[in-house]
Design a protein around this motif. Structure first.
Motif, PDB file in Angstrom:
ATOM      1  N   HIS A  32     -13.106  -7.252  20.060  1.00 30.82           N
ATOM      2  CA  HIS A  32     -12.938  -7.017  18.565  1.00 30.82           C
ATOM      3  C   HIS A  32     -13.838  -8.038  17.993  1.00 30.82           C
ATOM      4  CE1 HIS A  32     -10.021  -3.469  18.385  1.00 30.82           C
ATOM      5  NE2 HIS A  32     -10.974  -3.253  19.209  1.00 30.82           N
ATOM      6  N   LEU A  35     -17.344  -8.383  18.605  1.00 27.84           N
ATOM      7  CA  LEU A  35     -17.873  -7.151  17.718  1.00 27.84           C
ATOM      8  C   LEU A  35     -18.298  -7.798  16.157  1.00 27.84           C
ATOM      9  CD1 LEU A  35     -16.792  -3.832  18.979  1.00 27.84           C
ATOM     10  CD2 LEU A  35     -19.121  -4.555  18.931  1.00 27.84           C
ATOM     11  N   ARG A  71     -18.519  -5.025  27.364  1.00 28.48           N
ATOM     12  CA  ARG A  71     -18.076  -3.585  26.207  1.00 28.48           C
ATOM     13  C   ARG A  71     -18.192  -3.681  25.190  1.00 28.48           C
ATOM     14  NH1 ARG A  71     -12.471  -1.543  24.770  1.00 28.48           N
ATOM     15  NH2 ARG A  71     -13.265   0.654  24.325  1.00 28.48           N
ATOM     16  N   ILE A  75     -20.598  -1.444  22.782  1.00 21.74           N
ATOM     17  CA  ILE A  75     -20.192  -0.724  21.544  1.00 21.74           C
ATOM     18  C   ILE A  75     -21.135  -1.071  20.447  1.00 21.74           C
ATOM     19  CG2 ILE A  75     -18.260  -0.442  19.962  1.00 21.74           C
ATOM     20  CD1 ILE A  75     -16.316  -0.729  22.157  1.00 21.74           C
ATOM     21  N   THR A  78     -24.132   1.073  19.713  1.00 21.13           N
ATOM     22  CA  THR A  78     -23.823   2.265  19.240  1.00 21.13           C
ATOM     23  C   THR A  78     -23.761   2.170  17.735  1.00 21.13           C
ATOM     24  OG1 THR A  78     -21.753   2.488  19.589  1.00 21.13           O
ATOM     25  CG2 THR A  78     -22.807   3.020  21.395  1.00 21.13           C
ATOM     26  N   MET A  79     -23.485   0.998  17.042  1.00 22.07           N
ATOM     27  CA  MET A  79     -22.951   0.701  15.877  1.00 22.07           C
ATOM     28  C   MET A  79     -23.903   1.317  14.914  1.00 22.07           C
ATOM     29  SD  MET A  79     -21.200  -2.792  15.138  1.00 22.07           S
ATOM     30  CE  MET A  79     -21.442  -3.292  13.518  1.00 22.07           C
ATOM     31  N   TYR A  80     -23.634   2.264  13.934  1.00 15.36           N
ATOM     32  CA  TYR A  80     -24.537   2.822  13.117  1.00 15.36           C
ATOM     33  C   TYR A  80     -23.965   3.225  11.698  1.00 15.36           C
ATOM     34  CZ  TYR A  80     -21.752   6.975  13.570  1.00 15.36           C
ATOM     35  OH  TYR A  80     -20.745   7.827  13.933  1.00 15.36           O
ATOM     36  N   VAL A  81     -25.069   3.210  10.555  1.00 15.56           N
ATOM     37  CA  VAL A  81     -24.353   3.521   9.276  1.00 15.56           C
ATOM     38  C   VAL A  81     -24.357   4.921   9.091  1.00 15.56           C
ATOM     39  CG1 VAL A  81     -25.037   3.059   6.760  1.00 15.56           C
ATOM     40  CG2 VAL A  81     -25.101   1.140   8.520  1.00 15.56           C
ATOM     41  N   VAL A  82     -23.287   5.535   8.755  1.00 13.43           N
ATOM     42  CA  VAL A  82     -23.218   7.045   8.495  1.00 13.43           C
ATOM     43  C   VAL A  82     -24.420   7.385   7.707  1.00 13.43           C
ATOM     44  CG1 VAL A  82     -21.757   8.788   7.482  1.00 13.43           C
ATOM     45  CG2 VAL A  82     -20.583   6.673   8.777  1.00 13.43           C
TER      46      VAL A  82
ATOM     47  N   VAL B 116     -19.758   2.153   8.524  1.00 14.50           N
ATOM     48  CA  VAL B 116     -20.154   2.051   9.597  1.00 14.50           C
ATOM     49  C   VAL B 116     -19.340   2.803  10.694  1.00 14.50           C
ATOM     50  CG1 VAL B 116     -20.179   0.029  11.599  1.00 14.50           C
ATOM     51  CG2 VAL B 116     -20.757  -0.344   9.243  1.00 14.50           C
ATOM     52  N   GLY B 117     -20.074   3.200  11.681  1.00 10.10           N
ATOM     53  CA  GLY B 117     -19.570   4.310  12.727  1.00 10.10           C
ATOM     54  C   GLY B 117     -19.761   3.680  14.186  1.00 10.10           C
ATOM     55  N   PHE B 118     -19.104   4.160  15.223  1.00  6.63           N
ATOM     56  CA  PHE B 118     -19.370   3.701  16.532  1.00  6.63           C
ATOM     57  C   PHE B 118     -19.406   5.072  17.270  1.00  6.63           C
ATOM     58  CE2 PHE B 118     -16.732   0.505  14.470  1.00  6.63           C
ATOM     59  CZ  PHE B 118     -17.380  -0.440  14.813  1.00  6.63           C
ATOM     60  N   ASP B 119     -19.729   4.800  18.503  1.00  2.26           N
ATOM     61  CA  ASP B 119     -19.967   5.895  19.492  1.00  2.26           C
ATOM     62  C   ASP B 119     -18.507   6.193  19.965  1.00  2.26           C
ATOM     63  OD1 ASP B 119     -20.072   7.555  21.626  1.00  2.26           O
ATOM     64  OD2 ASP B 119     -21.896   6.726  22.684  1.00  2.26           O
ATOM     65  N   LEU B 122     -17.179   5.421  23.719  1.00  2.00           N
ATOM     66  CA  LEU B 122     -16.998   4.265  24.125  1.00  2.00           C
ATOM     67  C   LEU B 122     -15.733   3.573  23.485  1.00  2.00           C
ATOM     68  CD1 LEU B 122     -20.617   2.714  23.882  1.00  2.00           C
ATOM     69  CD2 LEU B 122     -19.101   3.088  26.005  1.00  2.00           C
ATOM     70  N   ILE B 123     -15.479   4.121  22.333  1.00  2.00           N
ATOM     71  CA  ILE B 123     -14.105   3.578  21.709  1.00  2.00           C
ATOM     72  C   ILE B 123     -13.507   4.890  21.069  1.00  2.00           C
ATOM     73  CG2 ILE B 123     -15.534   2.731  19.952  1.00  2.00           C
ATOM     74  CD1 ILE B 123     -13.550   0.375  19.532  1.00  2.00           C
ATOM     75  N   GLU B 127      -7.782   2.595  18.575  1.00  2.00           N
ATOM     76  CA  GLU B 127      -8.803   1.379  18.516  1.00  2.00           C
ATOM     77  C   GLU B 127     -10.002   1.625  17.623  1.00  2.00           C
ATOM     78  OE1 GLU B 127     -10.539   0.690  22.303  1.00  2.00           O
ATOM     79  OE2 GLU B 127     -10.821  -1.399  21.844  1.00  2.00           O
ATOM     80  N   TYR B 128     -10.274   2.821  17.529  1.00  2.00           N
ATOM     81  CA  TYR B 128     -11.322   3.331  16.844  1.00  2.00           C
ATOM     82  C   TYR B 128     -11.099   2.987  15.422  1.00  2.00           C
ATOM     83  CZ  TYR B 128     -15.712   5.669  14.886  1.00  2.00           C
ATOM     84  OH  TYR B 128     -16.755   5.972  14.295  1.00  2.00           O
ATOM     85  N   LEU B 131     -10.647  -0.615  14.560  1.00  2.00           N
ATOM     86  CA  LEU B 131     -12.048  -1.428  14.701  1.00  2.00           C
ATOM     87  C   LEU B 131     -12.820  -1.243  13.053  1.00  2.00           C
ATOM     88  CD1 LEU B 131     -13.938  -3.499  15.830  1.00  2.00           C
ATOM     89  CD2 LEU B 131     -15.016  -1.617  17.038  1.00  2.00           C
TER      90      LEU B 131
END
Lengths: 338, 198
Positions: A32, A35, A71, A75, A78-82, B116-119, B122-123, B127-128, B131
């Motif tokens: 974490h 990240l 890992r 991750i 894949t981080m993105y802004v909604v 912010v979002g993640f896939d 993977l998580i 935990e999602y 984070l």
């Protein structure tokens, strides 16, 4: 103040930043923490020789952390802004910028015109539509059906425009882009279609017209049409007859009709079409912007049917057909060869 | 038929967008419409970070394209179309926000927030949630301008030069602000984590 200096980032002119800290700074980092570590994110997003060497060194020095690094990197990628899908409000913009028709007059008439305009202006303001033409356009990727005043049916492909006189005194339309016509109630007056390059006199019923990038093609589905350019006329009378105007030349060929009309079902039937021509279609009709790493691919010829309704299916189909990696970012399609 | 522009990443860019700008310069309304179709989503989503009022954002987009049309002959987009539109849109939106606020408004009291979002493959699960919260808290501790820089750098992939230009600041200042923003983000994250662990 002390902890804000650790780690300290230095930027050297316009180059990427270099850190004074060592791999040991991260020895206790959890997945974490990695990240949200700036230097880690910078590496994931913008890898270069320096930061790649740094994180490879870290993995070597702390092999027990290698899995966390991998890992976290996966991750972080894949981080993105909604995001939200906004409404399309083009009409509001168009209303503001709508071009007024230009009239060319000599000086005397100009003076008179200004005088008359001043009087007419007030009246004009209260008119909702001062334009004598009706113009209907489709968005990228939209297939739009419409019915003309004489009840003829027209299907517009994406990013296409049809224009005709408001009072419909003549059965005459102008096309920019691609359309399929099903003309009704034939009578001696005929029905005329114009593109930028050619004119079509419709003698029978249905046909497809595509006008893009200085080239117009007409494919007959049924009936008869007469295609005219500046100095030549071609009669299309058998289904599959095609007239193509390109580089100031009008030629006739025979083609399978469905290859040219399947777009109405949002399908593309490709028969030995070059990748270059296919990409042009994606740009012109669907508003995609294609980037590719290997321009030799453009000359390759492809055949098959592609369903354009589902974007993911399209991307997958592209990947298979081109034997390449295909990713989409907004309206840009990026093709990288393996 | 294709432009031969070769970017740093060695991709060949097809003529699509360049031809739209050429069309715009020639006064082709359809080119403007195509640009609108292409950029509406990007501008809208960026604008929504400043305000929750979608009408304000839509108005700013509209103003941006109307002025793009008005000044089409004198526009130079040599720094990229993306850059040009983002900068022009930011100015329009901030002007509207200022008018709305009806006070002296500076960049200092602007809002800028995003989620912010993640896939989820993977998580997942707890935990999602954990984070997401950590990232949200960490971003919450930054100033609006710092968040805006992070948004541009990490999520839109802009260069520091582009970010500086769009946000009307000197390049050096962006570097400084980003490094400070990043250092602060890291610092906050580790403090939060230490507190949790203890």
């Amino acid at each position: 103040m002390g902890h804000f200096l650790s780690p300290v980032f230095f930027y050297i002119q316009n180059s990427a930043f270099i850190m004074t800290h060592s791999v040991h700074n991260y020895s206790n980092y959890t997945m974490h923490q990695l990240l949200t570590a700036p230097y880690f994110l910078e590496w994931v997003r913008f890898p270069d020789a320096t930061n790649t060497a740094f994180w490879e060194d870290f993995k070597k020095t702390y092999p027990q952390k290698a899995e966390d690094v991998n890992r976290a990197a996966a991750i972080a990628r894949t981080m993105y802004v909604v995001k939200e899908k906004p409404a399309m409000l083009w009409e509001n913009i168009y209303k503001e910028i709508k071009p007024r028709s230009t009239i060319r007059l000599n000086i005397i008439w100009k003076a008179a015109a200004i005088f008359i305009l001043a009087i007419v202006a007030t009246w004009m303001i209260f008119r909702t539509n001062t334009d004598n033409n009706i113009e209907i356009a489709s968005h990228f990727g939209e297939v739009k059906k419409l019915i003309l005043p004489d009840s003829s049916e027209v299907t517009l492909n994406g990013n296409s425009t049809i224009r005709y006189s408001k009072n419909w005194d003549k059965r005459e339309v102008w096309i920019n882009g691609e359309a399929f016509f099903n003309v009704k109630h034939l009578n001696p007056d005929g029905f005329k279609v114009h593109s930028e390059e050619i004119d079509i006199n419709v003698l029978g019923t249905s046909f497809n017209i595509r006008s893009r990038r200085g080239t117009t093609s007409v494919v007959l589905n049924s009936g008869k049409v007469l295609v005219t350019d500046e100095d030549k006329q071609l009669l299309l009378s058998a289904p599959g007859d095609m007239a193509v105007y390109s580089k100031k030349e009008l030629v006739k060929k025979q083609v399978p009709v469905s290859n040219y009309t399947s777009w109405q079902q949002q399908k593309l039937q490709l028969d030995q079409v070059t990748v270059a021509a296919f990409f042009e279609m994606l740009e012109d009709d669907w508003g995609y912007n294609v980037q590719l790493s290997d321009s030799s691919l453009l000359q390759k010829k492809i055949s098959g049917e592609i369903d354009m309704k589902d974007k993911q299916v399209l991307m997958d189909a592209l990947a298979v057909i081109l034997n390449a990696n295909v990713t989409q970012q907004g309206s840009t399609i990026i093709v990288t060869t393996n | 038929m294709y432009s031969t522009f070769i970017g740093l990443n060695k991709t060949v860019v097809l003529s699509g967008e360049q031809s739209l700008w050429d069309g715009l310069k020639r006064g082709n309304v359809q080119s403007l419409e195509a640009l609108y179709t292409q950029y509406n989503e990007l501008l809208y989503n960026y604008g929504k970070k400043f305000t929750t009022d979608i009408h304000l954002v839509q108005d700013a987009i509209q103003e941006t394209f109307i002025s793009l049309w008005k000044y089409r002959t004198s526009i130079s987009a040599d720094k990229g179309f993306n850059y040009y539109l983002l900068k022009s849109f930011r100015n329009q939106l901030l002007r509207l926000i200022k008018e709305r606020a009806n006070t002296t408004y500076t960049d200092e009291n602007l809002e800028f927030s995003f989620e912010v979002g993640f896939d989820k493959q993977l998580i997942a699960g707890e935990e999602y949630a954990l984070l997401s919260k950590q990232v949200k808290d960490a971003l919450g501790q930054l100033t609006a301008r710092q968040r805006e820089i992070i948004y541009f750098r990490f999520f839109e992939g802009l260069s520091f030069e582009e970010i500086a230009g769009i946000m009307n600041m000197q390049v050096r200042a962006t570097y400084k602000l980003t490094s400070r923003a990043l250092a602060a983000l890291k610092e906050i994250m580790s403090i939060l984590l230490i507190l949790k662990i203890i």
